[in-house]
Design a protein around this motif. Structure first.
Motif, mmCIF file in Angstrom:
data_model
loop_
_atom_site.group_PDB
_atom_site.id
_atom_site.type_symbol
_atom_site.label_atom_id
_atom_site.label_comp_id
_atom_site.label_asym_id
_atom_site.label_seq_id
_atom_site.Cartn_x
_atom_site.Cartn_y
_atom_site.Cartn_z
ATOM 1 N N ALA A 57 6.507 7.620 4.860
ATOM 2 C CA ALA A 57 7.902 7.305 4.573
ATOM 3 C C ALA A 57 7.996 6.847 3.129
ATOM 4 N N GLY A 58 9.060 7.256 2.464
ATOM 5 C CA GLY A 58 9.249 6.833 1.081
ATOM 6 C C GLY A 58 8.562 7.753 0.093
ATOM 7 N N THR A 59 8.146 7.171 -1.023
ATOM 8 C CA THR A 59 7.591 7.941 -2.133
ATOM 9 C C THR A 59 6.075 7.887 -2.136
ATOM 10 N N PRO A 60 5.386 9.031 -2.150
ATOM 11 C CA PRO A 60 3.920 9.013 -2.181
ATOM 12 C C PRO A 60 3.390 8.430 -3.479
ATOM 13 N N ALA A 61 2.138 7.983 -3.431
ATOM 14 C CA ALA A 61 1.423 7.364 -4.553
ATOM 15 C C ALA A 61 1.790 5.897 -4.729
ATOM 16 N N ILE A 62 2.717 5.371 -3.896
ATOM 17 C CA ILE A 62 3.022 3.947 -3.905
ATOM 18 C C ILE A 62 2.260 3.316 -2.748
ATOM 19 N N SER A 63 1.174 2.605 -3.069
ATOM 20 C CA SER A 63 0.326 1.982 -2.045
ATOM 21 C C SER A 63 -0.220 3.010 -1.058
ATOM 22 N N ASP A 64 -0.553 4.205 -1.519
ATOM 23 C CA ASP A 64 -1.256 5.172 -0.683
ATOM 24 C C ASP A 64 -2.097 6.068 -1.583
ATOM 25 N N PRO A 65 -3.021 6.845 -1.018
ATOM 26 C CA PRO A 65 -3.973 7.607 -1.842
ATOM 27 C C PRO A 65 -3.365 8.766 -2.614
ATOM 28 N N PRO A 114 13.568 -8.983 -14.256
ATOM 29 C CA PRO A 114 12.478 -8.051 -13.979
ATOM 30 C C PRO A 114 11.893 -8.295 -12.586
ATOM 31 N N PHE A 115 11.083 -7.353 -12.130
ATOM 32 C CA PHE A 115 10.373 -7.554 -10.871
ATOM 33 C C PHE A 115 8.975 -6.953 -10.992
ATOM 34 N N VAL A 116 8.097 -7.384 -10.088
ATOM 35 C CA VAL A 116 6.737 -6.855 -10.057
ATOM 36 C C VAL A 116 6.412 -6.457 -8.621
ATOM 37 N N PHE A 117 5.834 -5.280 -8.461
ATOM 38 C CA PHE A 117 5.416 -4.808 -7.142
ATOM 39 C C PHE A 117 3.931 -5.083 -6.978
ATOM 40 N N LEU A 118 3.574 -5.865 -5.966
ATOM 41 C CA LEU A 118 2.195 -6.305 -5.764
ATOM 42 C C LEU A 118 1.474 -5.536 -4.662
ATOM 43 N N GLY A 119 2.182 -4.682 -3.938
ATOM 44 C CA GLY A 119 1.544 -3.914 -2.881
ATOM 45 C C GLY A 119 1.140 -4.780 -1.699
ATOM 46 N N PHE A 120 0.086 -4.358 -0.984
ATOM 47 C CA PHE A 120 -0.419 -5.115 0.162
ATOM 48 C C PHE A 120 -1.405 -6.180 -0.306
ATOM 49 N N PRO A 121 -1.258 -7.433 0.121
ATOM 50 C CA PRO A 121 -2.263 -8.443 -0.213
ATOM 51 C C PRO A 121 -3.604 -8.087 0.411
ATOM 52 N N ARG A 133 8.954 -11.058 -7.003
ATOM 53 C CA ARG A 133 7.707 -10.471 -6.523
ATOM 54 C C ARG A 133 7.951 -9.721 -5.211
ATOM 55 N N ILE A 134 7.439 -8.496 -5.135
ATOM 56 C CA ILE A 134 7.651 -7.658 -3.955
ATOM 57 C C ILE A 134 6.292 -7.307 -3.353
ATOM 58 N N LEU A 135 6.163 -7.493 -2.028
ATOM 59 C CA LEU A 135 4.928 -7.197 -1.326
ATOM 60 C C LEU A 135 5.221 -6.320 -0.114
ATOM 61 N N TYR A 136 4.249 -5.509 0.251
ATOM 62 C CA TYR A 136 4.252 -4.834 1.544
ATOM 63 C C TYR A 136 3.338 -5.629 2.473
ATOM 64 N N GLU A 137 3.642 -5.601 3.769
ATOM 65 C CA GLU A 137 2.758 -6.265 4.714
ATOM 66 C C GLU A 137 2.906 -5.646 6.090
ATOM 67 N N SER A 138 1.813 -5.687 6.857
ATOM 68 C CA SER A 138 1.841 -5.205 8.235
ATOM 69 C C SER A 138 2.428 -6.295 9.128
ATOM 70 N N PRO A 139 3.012 -5.920 10.264
ATOM 71 C CA PRO A 139 3.572 -6.945 11.153
ATOM 72 C C PRO A 139 2.515 -7.916 11.666
ATOM 73 N N GLN A 140 1.274 -7.445 11.820
ATOM 74 C CA GLN A 140 0.218 -8.308 12.335
ATOM 75 C C GLN A 140 -0.146 -9.438 11.375
ATOM 76 N N ARG A 141 0.041 -9.223 10.072
ATOM 77 C CA ARG A 141 -0.356 -10.239 9.099
ATOM 78 C C ARG A 141 0.833 -10.913 8.418
ATOM 79 N N THR A 142 2.032 -10.638 8.903
ATOM 80 C CA THR A 142 3.215 -11.175 8.228
ATOM 81 C C THR A 142 3.234 -12.699 8.222
ATOM 82 N N ARG A 143 2.977 -13.309 9.378
ATOM 83 C CA ARG A 143 3.043 -14.771 9.429
ATOM 84 C C ARG A 143 1.992 -15.399 8.515
ATOM 85 N N ARG A 144 0.790 -14.855 8.518
ATOM 86 C CA ARG A 144 -0.255 -15.404 7.656
ATOM 87 C C ARG A 144 0.132 -15.279 6.186
#
Length: 274
Positions: free
Chosen positions: A77-85, A122-129, A150-161
């Motif tokens: 989903a979305g644009t390739p090459a953003i946090s993917d191979p 401005p903003f910065v995209f940090l991807g997945f921690p 600051r913008i991050l991606y995260e999985s639902p399993q690690r969101t609270r942490r």
């Protein structure tokens, strides 16, 4: 090319034309992409390209390009090459002087930023921690003093942490948690990090983007010599609060990293001990 992050109606006309014209479609998850193609009655060969098979599949796709074939690269989903191979395949194609064209469209990080209500420039995209260990700690420490959103991606399993780490290292700042963007159960939580922890205390499902306001003048690792230290000392001397309670109070009121305030509280306590 970019594909919808949820609502299939968000695909562009140019993307549909291209998907119908290419020789092969390289997809992060072929099952996911097949749903999109079926919805628009597109029938083209699909091949997988993801982080676990990039070393093998990459040369195959480059070989097709060298033979003159057209390859469409899409992500789940979305644009390739953003946090993917996909970024690796693009770089390898350019090294071979192959033509690379982008078909723009939806991107989850930009959609979440716009709807967050926080500063968009401005903003910065940090991807997945990083998931654990020293790398994760360094990740949050290094971004603690960033003044930009600051913008991050995260999985639902690690969101609270991750919310807990944001609270600890960055402070009780304003945050927007965008969940299931453009889908039926879309939700955008807006508030302080402490409130987000309470809101998602029972867990969360779906795709998530976290948008956190930038550090203030007295925030993060650059928070030296500010009034909060004096107020922390006064609070500890007069209120009878514990080091942790006083640290949490000051960190929340001044938007500071709880870790920084806690270390200062320990220093104050040590210097005042007989």
């Amino acid at each position: 090319m970019a594909t919808p992050i949820g609502n299939l109606g968000d695909i562009t006309l140019r993307a549909l034309e291209t998907l119908r014209a290419v020789d092969v479609i390289a997809a992060e998850d072929t099952r996911h992409t097949r749903k999109l193609l079926s919805h628009y009655d597109i029938h083209k060969p699909l091949t997988s390209y993801h982080s676990h098979n990039a070393a093998q599949r990459g040369p195959e796709l480059l070989g097709r390009l060298l033979q003159g074939q057209d390859v469409a690269l899409v992500t789940d989903a979305g644009t390739p090459a953003i946090s993917d191979p996909g970024a690796l395949l693009v770089a390898e194609a350019l090294e071979l002087d192959l033509e690379v064209t982008i078909l723009p469209g939806p991107t989850a990080l930009v959609a979440a930023l716009v709807v967050s209500g926080l500063s968009t420039h401005p903003f910065v995209f940090l991807g997945f921690p990083p998931p654990r260990g020293k790398e994760r700690r360094n990740f949050f420490e290094s971004a603690a003093a960033f003044r930009m959103t600051r913008i991050l991606y995260e999985s639902p399993q690690r969101t609270r942490r991750t919310l807990e780490d944001i609270f600890q290292f960055w402070g009780d700042l304003r945050i927007a948690v965008a969940r299931e963007m453009t889908k039926i159960h879309e939700e955008v939580f807006r508030g302080r990090v402490s409130a987000a922890l309470e809101h998602f205390s029972e867990g969360v499902r779906g795709e998530l983007v976290l948008v956190v306001e930038g550090a203030g003048p007295a925030s993060g690792i650059d928070a030296e010599g500010e009034n909060w230290k004096e107020e922390l000392g006064t609070l500890m001397a007069a209120s009878g609060l514990s080091v942790k309670e006083a640290s949490d109070d000051i960190a929340g009121r001044f938007g500071l990293s709880r870790r920084v305030v806690y270390q200062e509280a320990l220093r104050i306590k040590g210097s005042s001990s007989p």
